[in-house]
Design an enzyme around this catalytic site. Sequence first.
Site, PDB file in Angstrom:
ATOM      1  N   ALA A  22      46.918  34.298  -1.384  1.00  0.00           N
ATOM      2  CA  ALA A  22      48.248  34.861  -1.111  1.00  0.00           C
ATOM      3  C   ALA A  22      49.284  33.753  -0.915  1.00  0.00           C
ATOM      4  O   ALA A  22      50.380  33.806  -1.480  1.00  0.00           O
ATOM      5  CB  ALA A  22      48.181  35.757   0.127  1.00  0.00           C
ATOM      6  N   ARG A  72      35.478  21.091  11.488  1.00  0.00           N
ATOM      7  CA  ARG A  72      36.047  20.967  12.834  1.00  0.00           C
ATOM      8  C   ARG A  72      36.275  19.464  13.001  1.00  0.00           C
ATOM      9  O   ARG A  72      35.374  18.746  13.405  1.00  0.00           O
ATOM     10  CB  ARG A  72      35.074  21.496  13.887  1.00  0.00           C
ATOM     11  CG  ARG A  72      34.713  22.974  13.732  1.00  0.00           C
ATOM     12  CD  ARG A  72      33.949  23.465  14.936  1.00  0.00           C
ATOM     13  NE  ARG A  72      33.338  24.768  14.719  1.00  0.00           N
ATOM     14  CZ  ARG A  72      33.977  25.946  14.840  1.00  0.00           C
ATOM     15  NH1 ARG A  72      35.258  25.953  15.147  1.00  0.00           N
ATOM     16  NH2 ARG A  72      33.336  27.073  14.652  1.00  0.00           N
ATOM     17  N   ASP A 128      36.893  35.847  15.777  1.00  0.00           N
ATOM     18  CA  ASP A 128      36.882  36.131  17.221  1.00  0.00           C
ATOM     19  C   ASP A 128      38.013  37.051  17.689  1.00  0.00           C
ATOM     20  O   ASP A 128      37.942  37.609  18.783  1.00  0.00           O
ATOM     21  CB  ASP A 128      36.965  34.820  18.026  1.00  0.00           C
ATOM     22  CG  ASP A 128      35.814  33.874  17.710  1.00  0.00           C
ATOM     23  OD1 ASP A 128      34.765  34.361  17.273  1.00  0.00           O
ATOM     24  OD2 ASP A 128      35.972  32.648  17.914  1.00  0.00           O
ATOM     25  N   GLY A 171      31.927  35.411  19.229  1.00  0.00           N
ATOM     26  CA  GLY A 171      33.216  35.744  19.840  1.00  0.00           C
ATOM     27  C   GLY A 171      33.751  34.625  20.707  1.00  0.00           C
ATOM     28  O   GLY A 171      34.826  34.711  21.257  1.00  0.00           O
ATOM     29  N   LYS A 214      16.562  58.142  28.404  1.00  0.00           N
ATOM     30  CA  LYS A 214      16.731  57.353  27.180  1.00  0.00           C
ATOM     31  C   LYS A 214      15.644  56.304  27.173  1.00  0.00           C
ATOM     32  O   LYS A 214      15.601  55.454  28.060  1.00  0.00           O
ATOM     33  CB  LYS A 214      18.094  56.666  27.158  1.00  0.00           C
ATOM     34  CG  LYS A 214      19.199  57.569  26.726  1.00  0.00           C
ATOM     35  CD  LYS A 214      20.392  56.754  26.265  1.00  0.00           C
ATOM     36  CE  LYS A 214      21.486  57.677  25.765  1.00  0.00           C
ATOM     37  NZ  LYS A 214      22.656  56.993  25.279  1.00  0.00           N
ATOM     38  N   GLU A 223      28.228  36.247  23.172  1.00  0.00           N
ATOM     39  CA  GLU A 223      27.566  34.943  23.291  1.00  0.00           C
ATOM     40  C   GLU A 223      28.086  34.178  24.507  1.00  0.00           C
ATOM     41  O   GLU A 223      29.252  34.269  24.860  1.00  0.00           O
ATOM     42  CB  GLU A 223      27.789  34.112  22.025  1.00  0.00           C
ATOM     43  CG  GLU A 223      29.235  33.727  21.803  1.00  0.00           C
ATOM     44  CD  GLU A 223      29.415  32.839  20.576  1.00  0.00           C
ATOM     45  OE1 GLU A 223      28.436  32.292  20.063  1.00  0.00           O
ATOM     46  OE2 GLU A 223      30.568  32.713  20.130  1.00  0.00           O
TER      47      GLU A 223
HETATM   48  O1  F6P Z   1      35.192  30.694  16.216  1.00  0.00           O
HETATM   49  C1  F6P Z   1      34.310  31.300  15.339  1.00  0.00           C
HETATM   50  C2  F6P Z   1      32.887  31.134  15.789  1.00  0.00           C
HETATM   51  O2  F6P Z   1      32.061  31.813  14.874  1.00  0.00           O
HETATM   52  C3  F6P Z   1      32.592  31.583  17.219  1.00  0.00           C
HETATM   53  O3  F6P Z   1      32.442  32.978  17.333  1.00  0.00           O
HETATM   54  C4  F6P Z   1      31.360  30.799  17.525  1.00  0.00           C
HETATM   55  O4  F6P Z   1      31.235  30.577  18.910  1.00  0.00           O
HETATM   56  C5  F6P Z   1      31.559  29.507  16.788  1.00  0.00           C
HETATM   57  O5  F6P Z   1      32.525  29.763  15.788  1.00  0.00           O
HETATM   58  C6  F6P Z   1      30.341  28.917  16.161  1.00  0.00           C
HETATM   59  O6  F6P Z   1      30.695  27.709  15.587  1.00  0.00           O
HETATM   60  P1  F6P Z   1      29.777  26.844  14.612  1.00  0.00           P
HETATM   61  O7  F6P Z   1      29.697  27.575  13.300  1.00  0.00           O
HETATM   62  O8  F6P Z   1      30.492  25.551  14.491  1.00  0.00           O
HETATM   63  O9  F6P Z   1      28.443  26.763  15.252  1.00  0.00           O
END
Ligand code: F6P
Length: 322
Positions: A22, A72, A128, A171, A214, A223
Amino acid sequence: IKTIGILTSGGDAPGMNAAIRAVTRSAIYNGFTVKGIYRGYDGLINDEIKTFSTENVSGIIGTGGTMLKTARSKEFMTEEGRQKAFETIQKEEIDALVVIGGNGSLTGAMNFAREFDICCIGLPGTIDNDLYGTDNTIGYDTTMNTIVECVDRIRDTAQSHERIFFIEVMGRDAGFLAQNSAIASGAEAAIIPEDSTDVDQLAQFMERGIRKSKKSCIVIVSESPKCGALYYADRVRKEFPEFDVRVSILGHLQRGGRPSARDRILASRTGCGAIEAIMQGQRNVMIGVRNNEVVYVPLSEAIRSDKPFDRKLIKVLDELSI
Ligand code: F6P
């Protein structure tokens, strides 16, 4: 502004390719030159850049991951790294930068924009959903659907064996994925950072669940390095040895796959919004969608860590899991 650079950064999210498409197409449509920057900020530092035509982004709207690759970047967190990135910007004659990514990536864009007085536009690209000022982020809807599909499958085996499953979802520090996927999959409970559910509340829930006869149940756990699904499963095993407990950590399968229609539309709208923002002279904003309208959110606001969490969602799950 003549030339726009585009990069993806941080964790990939389904719909990032639709966003790249886009931004590229809308920029070319409006007379700009587009440069694709590979491997996030690392590619900006190392000058891994290619001029894009519309063909470079053909056939990618429905694909997962990011064709620009992502990283990153540790180097970009340093002053020297950002200085090198700025030198590339000058060399490549890039006048504005579109960054598709989550919290960390947009923080990087904000700092870079401040230090070197460059126009940076952010697109909310993260599963997230934790960016402030936009109702949803690109990737969130697809990931939620992926989780729900997995939970549906796990429920089949949970019911057959009359087991309790703790299913851990991604998340980071936000419980949007966990809470909403729990509602959508008919799970019995969600453990999220926004709620202070401790193990005693969990135990109460366990007893309640049993009284209602149940025999199997699903708990979605957001997480967390210290108290993820394994932690809760261990506690329940110790305190309720009569239960057959299993854990499933969904992991990175949550990040892959073809983006949903919703994510493709969000990516397309915000991608075009980025170019419109540049043409209007906007700087250092994230393009979001709020109440179905495209909005400009200052980067400093987008990265706030207190995106409102609708606590009524907790009640909805409680009421429906009886
Ligand atoms: O920010 C996205 C995410 O998938 C988070 O939900 C998770 O904590 C993190 O990245 C995992 O990062 P990596 O792929 O670097 O292990």
